[in-house]
Design a protein around this motif. Structure first.
Motif, short mmCIF file in Angstrom:
data_model
loop_
_atom_site.label_atom_id
_atom_site.label_comp_id
_atom_site.label_asym_id
_atom_site.label_seq_id
_atom_site.Cartn_x
_atom_site.Cartn_y
_atom_site.Cartn_z
N GLU A 151 0.73 -1.33 0.04
CA GLU A 151 0.01 0.01 -0.05
C GLU A 151 0.85 1.13 -0.11
O GLU A 151 0.44 2.30 -0.64
N GLU A 152 2.20 1.27 0.63
CA GLU A 152 2.86 2.23 0.66
C GLU A 152 3.87 2.45 -0.60
O GLU A 152 4.24 3.62 -1.23
N TYR A 153 4.19 1.44 -1.04
CA TYR A 153 5.14 1.36 -2.35
C TYR A 153 4.40 0.80 -3.57
O TYR A 153 4.18 -0.39 -3.66
N THR A 183 0.60 3.89 -11.40
CA THR A 183 0.62 2.75 -10.59
C THR A 183 0.49 1.44 -11.49
O THR A 183 0.61 0.53 -11.16
N GLY A 184 0.27 1.77 -12.81
CA GLY A 184 0.30 0.68 -13.63
C GLY A 184 -0.74 -0.62 -13.72
O GLY A 184 -0.35 -1.57 -13.90
N LYS A 185 -1.74 -0.45 -12.91
CA LYS A 185 -2.71 -1.39 -12.74
C LYS A 185 -3.12 -2.16 -13.72
O LYS A 185 -3.29 -3.32 -13.84
N ASN A 186 -3.44 -1.50 -15.00
CA ASN A 186 -3.82 -2.38 -16.26
C ASN A 186 -2.69 -2.12 -17.10
O ASN A 186 -3.14 -2.24 -18.43
N SER A 187 -1.39 -2.13 -16.92
CA SER A 187 -0.31 -1.81 -17.85
C SER A 187 -0.17 -3.00 -18.72
O SER A 187 -0.26 -4.22 -18.03
N ARG A 200 5.20 8.88 -6.44
CA ARG A 200 5.16 9.08 -7.91
C ARG A 200 6.27 9.98 -8.65
O ARG A 200 6.74 9.64 -9.45
N LEU A 201 6.25 11.36 -7.91
CA LEU A 201 7.23 12.16 -8.74
C LEU A 201 8.65 11.44 -8.38
O LEU A 201 9.59 11.59 -9.38
N GLU A 202 8.89 10.77 -7.21
CA GLU A 202 10.35 10.21 -7.23
C GLU A 202 10.51 9.21 -8.33
O GLU A 202 11.53 9.21 -9.05
N ALA A 203 9.50 8.28 -8.67
CA ALA A 203 9.62 7.62 -9.77
C ALA A 203 10.19 8.18 -11.22
O ALA A 203 10.74 7.60 -11.99
N PHE A 204 9.19 9.18 -11.26
CA PHE A 204 9.27 9.97 -12.57
C PHE A 204 10.73 10.38 -12.57
O PHE A 204 11.43 10.55 -13.70
N LEU A 205 11.13 10.97 -11.37
CA LEU A 205 12.71 11.80 -11.32
C LEU A 205 13.67 10.71 -11.68
O LEU A 205 14.81 10.83 -12.36
N ASP A 269 -0.91 14.10 -12.24
CA ASP A 269 -1.70 13.29 -13.14
C ASP A 269 -1.86 14.34 -14.67
O ASP A 269 -2.17 13.50 -15.56
N ARG A 270 -1.77 15.66 -14.48
CA ARG A 270 -1.80 16.51 -15.53
C ARG A 270 -0.66 16.69 -16.56
O ARG A 270 -0.78 16.25 -17.75
#
Length: 385
Positions: A151-153, A183-187, A200-205, A269-270
């Motif tokens: 839930e955290e990661y 989150t890629g739930k349906n990726s 999410r921002l860290e994953a993008f960075l 999200d934008r």
């Protein structure tokens, strides 16, 4: 594909729109170093903001370039290099002699004098054909992560798909690969997750910087590096935010962009889905971060340039402002002359007028990279014939 800091320069995309130089338009021109009394005066080799100088780090970085230059790949690249008076042999000999001078010199003055005596300086024509180069910084972040989703990661980084080369064009968008919420739930990549981050921002960075060190929830550590990307062109989230009036162009740094996202998380999200270029990663088993030449990058001593124009692995000299923290943690920006090795590339760097400087690993490196954006000059140093 080689590991590289593929997106570089903070995600702000302050790249100039100068047309890409063709082979017949030389990206380098002869320059007289005697016209600049500070050029080549690199005092950081003897004393740096970290305390001791970084001469040993420079010598190791030279050795990394020498290792690349002695590969069949380097031989192939230099056979096709468009600047005929820069050859692999000349680059090799220049590095070997410069290494000797660094070891022998007892002061920045002594090294500067020897280099000006023995080397020819070739200046990048820059983004305006007058030698103006725009310098930014990049770094290797350190974040919290987990090998399993919780839930955290919830925000994954993905392995390179085995059939990536067979993907049809247009390739899937970022939203299709990771969802609009990241989150890629349906990726379509489901099952290819490498590791999960809690932000999410860290994953993008991590995608922007191209590598990261991760502190795992189970107490271990993990390093990840670039392993390929989709074929979309570079897109600047920062430029999009400027365009939409979220911040004036002047003074918009990476820390300010992060603060905007922290204060208004709905903006994630934008804007993130607008960047369709998607980066894949691999577990690098604790290895040091490496650049496009598949050799380690070195803090303050590795630069990234357009490898269609600039000589890979070569000795260079940058003359620009560099952010340096003072004893109170504030950033000072003195103008410096610094010897560097050209060991990396980036999708945002497609002109002789752009250079990205690797700032190192961790929070201080990120703070320095986040505020760096200065004009200056770039020189390549070759032994006199």
């Amino acid at each position: 594909m080689k590991r590289t800091f593929a997106l570089l320069s903070l995600g702000l995309g302050l790249a100039f729109t100068t047309p890409h130089l063709e082979a017949e338009a030389q990206p380098l021109e002869w320059s007289n170093p005697q016209n600049n009394s500070s050029l080549g005066y690199d005092e950081q080799l003897w004393r740096s903001f970290r305390g001791a100088g970084d001469k040993d780090a420079l010598l190791q970085s030279i050795d990394n370039s020498l290792r690349y230059l002695n590969t069949p790949k380097a031989a192939e690249v230099y056979r096709n290099y468009p600047v005929r008076w820069i050859t692999r042999d000349r680059v090799l000999r220049s590095l070997l002699r410069f290494r000797q001078l660094v070891q022998q010199a007892a002061s920045p003055q002594e090294l500067q004098a020897a280099v000006k005596q023995e080397f020819v300086f070739y200046r990048s024509t820059g983004q305006d054909n007058r030698g103006t180069v725009y310098f930014t910084g990049y770094y290797e972040p350190i974040y919290q992560a987990s090998r399993t989703p919780t839930e955290e990661y919830r925000y994954p980084l993905y392995r390179r798909p085995g059939n990536l080369e067979q993907w049809r064009t247009p390739q899937p968008s970022r939203a299709q690969l990771e969802g609009t919420d990241g989150t890629g739930k349906n990726s379509i990549l489901r099952g290819s997750e490498l590791v999960w981050l809690r932000d999410r921002l860290e994953a993008f960075l991590v995608q922007i910087q191209g590598s990261a060190k991760l502190k795992l929830a189970d107490g271990g550590t993990m390093t990840v590096g670039y392993s390929g990307s989709t074929n979309y062109p570079y897109f600047s989230v920062g430029q999009a935010m400027i365009r939409d009036g979220l911040h004036p162009r002047d003074g918009f740094t990476l820390p300010k962009m992060i603060n905007l996202f922290r204060q208004r998380p709905y903006l994630l999200d934008r804007y993130i889905p607008q960047n369709n270029r998607f980066i894949f990663f691999r577990d690098t088993q604790g290895a040091q971060a490496s650049g496009s030449l598949s050799v380690p990058v070195t803090a303050d001593r590795t630069i990234a340039t357009d490898k269609d124009l600039m000589p890979p692995g070569a000795l260079a000299l940058i003359d620009t402002q560099i952010p340096i923290p003072d004893s109170q943690g504030r950033m000072q920006t003195p103008r410096v002359s610094r010897y560097v090795l050209d060991q990396d590339a980036g999708s945002a760097i497609k002109t002789p007028g752009r250079v990205d400087v690797f700032m190192g690993t961790g929070e201080v490196a990120g703070s320095r990279a986040g505020v760096m954006g200065y004009r200056g000059a770039l020189y390549y140093l070759m032994l006199k014939e």
